[in-house]
Design a protein around this motif. Structure first.
Motif, mmCIF file in Angstrom:
data_model
loop_
_atom_site.group_PDB
_atom_site.id
_atom_site.type_symbol
_atom_site.label_atom_id
_atom_site.label_comp_id
_atom_site.label_asym_id
_atom_site.label_seq_id
_atom_site.Cartn_x
_atom_site.Cartn_y
_atom_site.Cartn_z
ATOM 1 N N GLY A 104 36.693 91.746 146.591
ATOM 2 C CA GLY A 104 36.749 90.336 146.241
ATOM 3 C C GLY A 104 37.071 90.090 144.780
ATOM 4 N N ASN A 105 37.328 88.832 144.468
ATOM 5 C CA ASN A 105 37.605 88.443 143.090
ATOM 6 C C ASN A 105 36.302 88.184 142.342
ATOM 7 O OD1 ASN A 105 40.430 88.471 143.524
ATOM 8 N ND2 ASN A 105 40.332 86.424 144.439
ATOM 9 N N ASN A 106 36.201 88.759 141.172
ATOM 10 C CA ASN A 106 35.024 88.580 140.336
ATOM 11 C C ASN A 106 33.728 88.872 141.092
ATOM 12 O OD1 ASN A 106 33.673 87.953 137.944
ATOM 13 N ND2 ASN A 106 33.424 85.794 138.522
ATOM 14 N N TRP B 106 27.202 93.937 144.175
ATOM 15 C CA TRP B 106 28.140 94.107 145.274
ATOM 16 C C TRP B 106 29.212 95.127 144.932
ATOM 17 C CZ3 TRP B 106 28.987 94.172 150.088
ATOM 18 C CH2 TRP B 106 30.298 94.198 150.581
ATOM 19 N N ARG B 107 29.717 95.105 143.698
ATOM 20 C CA ARG B 107 30.737 96.069 143.293
ATOM 21 C C ARG B 107 30.195 97.492 143.426
ATOM 22 N NH1 ARG B 107 31.587 94.086 138.764
ATOM 23 N NH2 ARG B 107 30.480 95.535 137.393
ATOM 24 N N SER B 108 28.952 97.690 143.064
ATOM 25 C CA SER B 108 28.333 99.010 143.138
ATOM 26 C C SER B 108 28.185 99.465 144.590
ATOM 27 C CB SER B 108 26.960 98.983 142.457
ATOM 28 O OG SER B 108 27.073 98.608 141.098
ATOM 29 N N ILE B 109 27.706 98.559 145.452
ATOM 30 C CA ILE B 109 27.545 98.889 146.869
ATOM 31 C C ILE B 109 28.907 99.171 147.506
ATOM 32 C CG2 ILE B 109 26.870 97.976 149.128
ATOM 33 C CD1 ILE B 109 24.658 96.411 147.665
ATOM 34 N N HIS B 110 29.879 98.321 147.212
ATOM 35 C CA HIS B 110 31.207 98.476 147.810
ATOM 36 C C HIS B 110 31.825 99.812 147.425
ATOM 37 C CE1 HIS B 110 35.520 97.774 148.485
ATOM 38 N NE2 HIS B 110 35.117 96.959 149.436
ATOM 39 N N ASN B 111 31.613 100.256 146.204
ATOM 40 C CA ASN B 111 32.177 101.518 145.736
ATOM 41 C C ASN B 111 31.560 102.730 146.430
ATOM 42 O OD1 ASN B 111 33.932 100.292 143.978
ATOM 43 N ND2 ASN B 111 32.585 100.452 142.216
ATOM 44 N N SER C 38 19.481 90.230 158.205
ATOM 45 C CA SER C 38 18.606 90.098 157.040
ATOM 46 C C SER C 38 19.210 89.101 156.055
ATOM 47 C CB SER C 38 18.426 91.456 156.350
ATOM 48 O OG SER C 38 19.647 91.893 155.777
ATOM 49 N N LEU C 39 18.373 88.546 155.203
ATOM 50 C CA LEU C 39 18.836 87.538 154.247
ATOM 51 C C LEU C 39 19.906 88.095 153.324
ATOM 52 C CD1 LEU C 39 18.624 84.751 152.976
ATOM 53 C CD2 LEU C 39 16.735 85.603 151.560
ATOM 54 N N VAL C 40 19.687 89.308 152.802
ATOM 55 C CA VAL C 40 20.652 89.925 151.887
ATOM 56 C C VAL C 40 21.998 90.141 152.586
ATOM 57 C CG1 VAL C 40 21.197 92.002 150.573
ATOM 58 C CG2 VAL C 40 18.895 91.041 150.470
ATOM 59 N N ALA C 41 21.944 90.652 153.813
ATOM 60 C CA ALA C 41 23.178 90.911 154.561
ATOM 61 C C ALA C 41 23.939 89.616 154.809
ATOM 62 C CB ALA C 41 22.850 91.599 155.883
ATOM 63 N N ARG C 42 23.234 88.553 155.140
ATOM 64 C CA ARG C 42 23.892 87.283 155.436
ATOM 65 C C ARG C 42 24.518 86.669 154.180
ATOM 66 N NH1 ARG C 42 20.096 83.511 157.368
ATOM 67 N NH2 ARG C 42 18.327 84.919 157.120
ATOM 68 N N ILE C 43 23.854 86.874 153.046
ATOM 69 C CA ILE C 43 24.395 86.356 151.785
ATOM 70 C C ILE C 43 25.689 87.074 151.422
ATOM 71 C CG2 ILE C 43 24.019 86.247 149.289
ATOM 72 C CD1 ILE C 43 21.070 85.729 149.876
ATOM 73 N N TYR C 44 25.671 88.415 151.502
ATOM 74 C CA TYR C 44 26.874 89.189 151.187
ATOM 75 C C TYR C 44 27.993 88.893 152.182
ATOM 76 C CZ TYR C 44 24.708 92.079 147.569
ATOM 77 O OH TYR C 44 24.119 92.526 146.410
ATOM 78 N N LYS C 45 27.640 88.768 153.454
ATOM 79 C CA LYS C 45 28.656 88.508 154.470
ATOM 80 C C LYS C 45 29.345 87.169 154.222
ATOM 81 C CE LYS C 45 29.398 88.062 159.458
ATOM 82 N NZ LYS C 45 30.529 89.019 159.459
#
Length: 212
Positions: free
Chosen positions: A49-51, A56-61, A27-34
């Motif tokens: 990651g830095n900054n 993304w910070r919310s999803i990663h947590n 998916s577009l979102v997945a490819r952007i984050y990857k």
């Protein structure tokens, strides 16, 4: 749905986004984050990651919810770390409990599979694992075509991710953190702190458009 702690409820909502990235890598979102945060792996092994962006910070947590609610189904074994990942059909932990033994610089499950026979390497498996665990591993079926490893949801009978099933994992995570959803960046932000401190009915704190 039986949700009692709305602060905890944010964790499975966010982990749902992580699950979508994991299950729909094209998916577009997945490819952007990857491309930005985990170019050489998958979302479960990603770094904040830095900054990082707020989203993304919310999803990663919230990825701990997915880690606790899934296990790997063995295909070719190339994505599964023998000692670190959950891949055994054992309901207790799904992880190997045999003491790690150094045998390969790349200790992935693929090293236990013979690509010529499309089956396990019995002698190697028996030399690395406790007898009962070796027996369990040798009973895991392997597709002759050696398909890619697949991460499956194990917290309900359907094997499908749901916010409700993820919520029960989230409650345990919060309990382990002393009753605080400390892994959730939303709960730590000033905006969300004000929301949760409002003296209104709990159901009034639901945001419009949020569904399971």
């Amino acid at each position: 749905m039986g949700f009692q702690n709305l602060q905890t409820f944010n964790l499975p909502l966010l982990s749902k986004q992580g699950w979508r990235i994991l299950s729909n890598p094209d998916s577009l979102v997945a490819r952007i984050y990857k491309a930005k945060y985990f170019p050489h792996g998958d979302v479960l092994n990603s770094k904040k990651g830095n900054n990082p962006s707020y989203a993304w910070r919310s999803i990663h947590n919230s990825l701990e919810i997915i880690r606790k609610g899934t296990r790997w189904k063995v295909g070719n074994g190339k994505r599964i770390h023998i000692w670190d990942d959950r891949w055994l059909p054992t309901p207790s932990t799904h992880k190997v409990i045999s003491p790690p033994k150094p045998f390969d610089n790349f200790p992935m499950v693929s090293s236990l599979i013979d690509e010529s026979t499309k089956w396990w390497k019995p002698k190697l498996v028996k030399s690395l694992f406790l007898p009962f665990e070796a027996t369990t591993i040798l009973r895991i079926p392997i597709s002759y075509s050696l398909l890619e490893d697949n991460l499956i949801w194990i917290r309900n009978k359907s094997g499908t991710f749901t916010v409700k099933s993820a919520y029960y994992i989230a409650t345990k995570v919060v309990e382990q953190n002393g009753g605080r959803a400390s892994t959730n960046s939303h709960s730590a932000s000033p905006f969300w702190k004000k929301i949760w401190q409002l003296k209104v009915l709990q159901k009034s704190k639901f945001l419009p458009g949020v569904h399971a």
